[in-house]
Design a protein around this motif. Sequence first.
Motif, PDB file in Angstrom:
ATOM      1  N   MET A   1       0.854  -1.181   0.000  1.00  0.00           N
ATOM      2  CA  MET A   1       0.000   0.000   0.000  1.00  0.00           C
ATOM      3  C   MET A   1       0.896   1.240   0.000  1.00  0.00           C
ATOM      4  SD  MET A   1      -3.066   1.262   2.565  1.00  0.00           S
ATOM      5  CE  MET A   1      -2.053   1.843   3.923  1.00  0.00           C
TER       6      MET A   1
ATOM      7  N   TYR B   1       0.694   5.345   0.326  1.00  0.00           N
ATOM      8  CA  TYR B   1      -0.266   6.309   0.858  1.00  0.00           C
ATOM      9  C   TYR B   1       0.412   7.668   1.034  1.00  0.00           C
ATOM     10  CZ  TYR B   1       2.072   4.237   4.922  1.00  0.00           C
ATOM     11  OH  TYR B   1       3.016   3.734   5.776  1.00  0.00           O
TER      12      TYR B   1
ATOM     13  N   TYR C   1      -4.730   6.375  -0.646  1.00  0.00           N
ATOM     14  CA  TYR C   1      -3.845   5.247  -0.899  1.00  0.00           C
ATOM     15  C   TYR C   1      -4.154   4.550  -2.214  1.00  0.00           C
ATOM     16  CZ  TYR C   1      -7.471   1.743   0.133  1.00  0.00           C
ATOM     17  OH  TYR C   1      -8.603   0.963   0.085  1.00  0.00           O
TER      18      TYR C   1
ATOM     19  N   THR D   1      -3.006   0.441  -3.924  1.00  0.00           N
ATOM     20  CA  THR D   1      -2.317  -0.819  -3.655  1.00  0.00           C
ATOM     21  C   THR D   1      -1.684  -1.328  -4.937  1.00  0.00           C
ATOM     22  OG1 THR D   1      -4.333  -2.122  -4.054  1.00  0.00           O
ATOM     23  CG2 THR D   1      -3.864  -1.457  -1.776  1.00  0.00           C
TER      24      THR D   1
ATOM     25  N   LEU E   1      -8.062   6.993   2.708  1.00  0.00           N
ATOM     26  CA  LEU E   1      -7.546   6.116   3.757  1.00  0.00           C
ATOM     27  C   LEU E   1      -7.939   6.584   5.148  1.00  0.00           C
ATOM     28  CD1 LEU E   1      -5.723   3.771   4.728  1.00  0.00           C
ATOM     29  CD2 LEU E   1      -3.783   5.380   4.635  1.00  0.00           C
TER      30      LEU E   1
ATOM     31  N   THR F   1      -5.636  -1.260   4.967  1.00  0.00           N
ATOM     32  CA  THR F   1      -6.223  -0.269   4.064  1.00  0.00           C
ATOM     33  C   THR F   1      -7.425   0.476   4.633  1.00  0.00           C
ATOM     34  OG1 THR F   1      -7.528  -2.030   3.030  1.00  0.00           O
ATOM     35  CG2 THR F   1      -5.422  -1.468   1.996  1.00  0.00           C
TER      36      THR F   1
END
Length: 306
Positions: A138, A140, A166, A168, A181, A225
Motif C-alpha cells: 500500500m 499512501y 492510498y 495498492t 484512507l 487499508t
Amino acid sequence: MKKLFILIFLAGLLHNATAQDAVYLFAYFKDNGQDGLHLAYSRDGYKWLALNNDQSVLTPAAGVDKLMRDPCIIRGADGRFHMVWTVSWKEKSIGYASSADLVHWSAQKDIPVMAHEPGALNCWAPEITYDARRKEYMIYWATTIPGRFTAGDSTGDEKYNHRLYYVTTKDFQHFSPAKLLYDQGFNVIDASIVPDQGRFIMFLKDETKTPPQKNIRTAVSNTLTGGYGKPSAPITGPYWAEGPTALHTAGKWIVYFDKYTQHRYGAVESTDLKTWTDVSGKLSMPQGIRHGAVLTITSKEFELLK
C-alpha cells in the motif's frame, strides 16, 4: 527435552546474531530536496552518521520540479528495496524507484496517483507498507482537494485541508484506483504505518493550526487499508513536529520526527505504544536533516554502502 533445549538455545543464538548484524539506515532530504537522497546510519538508534560525506546518493529525475523530498524506503517481500518520495509541492504524482543493494537504482518514474482529481493541489510525503496477508503493498500520502471536506477547512495553513489517500500494488507496475484512507474530521498529513502483532499502527501528524496542534498521534486498525479510528492523544510535546518514522528495537519503539520550527530532530520512545518518553536529548543527527524514514539493513549491505 534435551533436544528441545538445544533448539531453543540455537534459536536464541540466531536471534542475537541477527540483532548484532543489524544496521539502522535513515533516508532523508536536505534543504528543498533538490539534490536528492541522503543516507545516515546508526548502530544504536540514537547516534546517526551521514554516509557519502553527507552528499546526495541519488539525483532526482521524476516529476516536473525534480525534487526528492520525504523519501521512504522499505525492504519488499521480493528482497528489493522500494522507495517513494514527494516530487513537488504542487504536482499530483509521486516518485518511485527500486534497488537490489541501495547503491544501484532503477530508472525513476512518476506515478500520477491523483491525476484523476482535477482540483487536487498536491501529493505529499508518500510511504509504503507491505501487507503480508494480502501479499501486496500500500502506497499512501496526503492530498488537499479544496471543498471536499468541510471539517478543518479553516483551521489549517492557507488553503490546505489534507486527508490521507492510498493505492495498492503487487508489482509497482499496476496500481488500484486511489481511495480515501483516513478522515477523522481534521487536517492530517505525514502518515507512517507499521505492522504490529497482527494489527497496524499509524503514526500521523495532526496538521491543525488553529487552535494549534501540529503534533504526532497514533491510530490503530486490524487491516492495513482502512478502519483506523480516532487518533490518540499527542505523543509529542508542546512544539511543532512532523514526519514521524518508527523503529522497533530491543523491545521498545523509537519514533523520530522533525522539530521543523526548531530546525532539529526529536524522538520519543515507548515499550507499550501508550506511555511515551522524550529522548530527544540522546539524539545526534546529521546537520540539516529533514523529513525521512528509517529501515534496518544487514552489516553486509552496509559495507557495500560504505
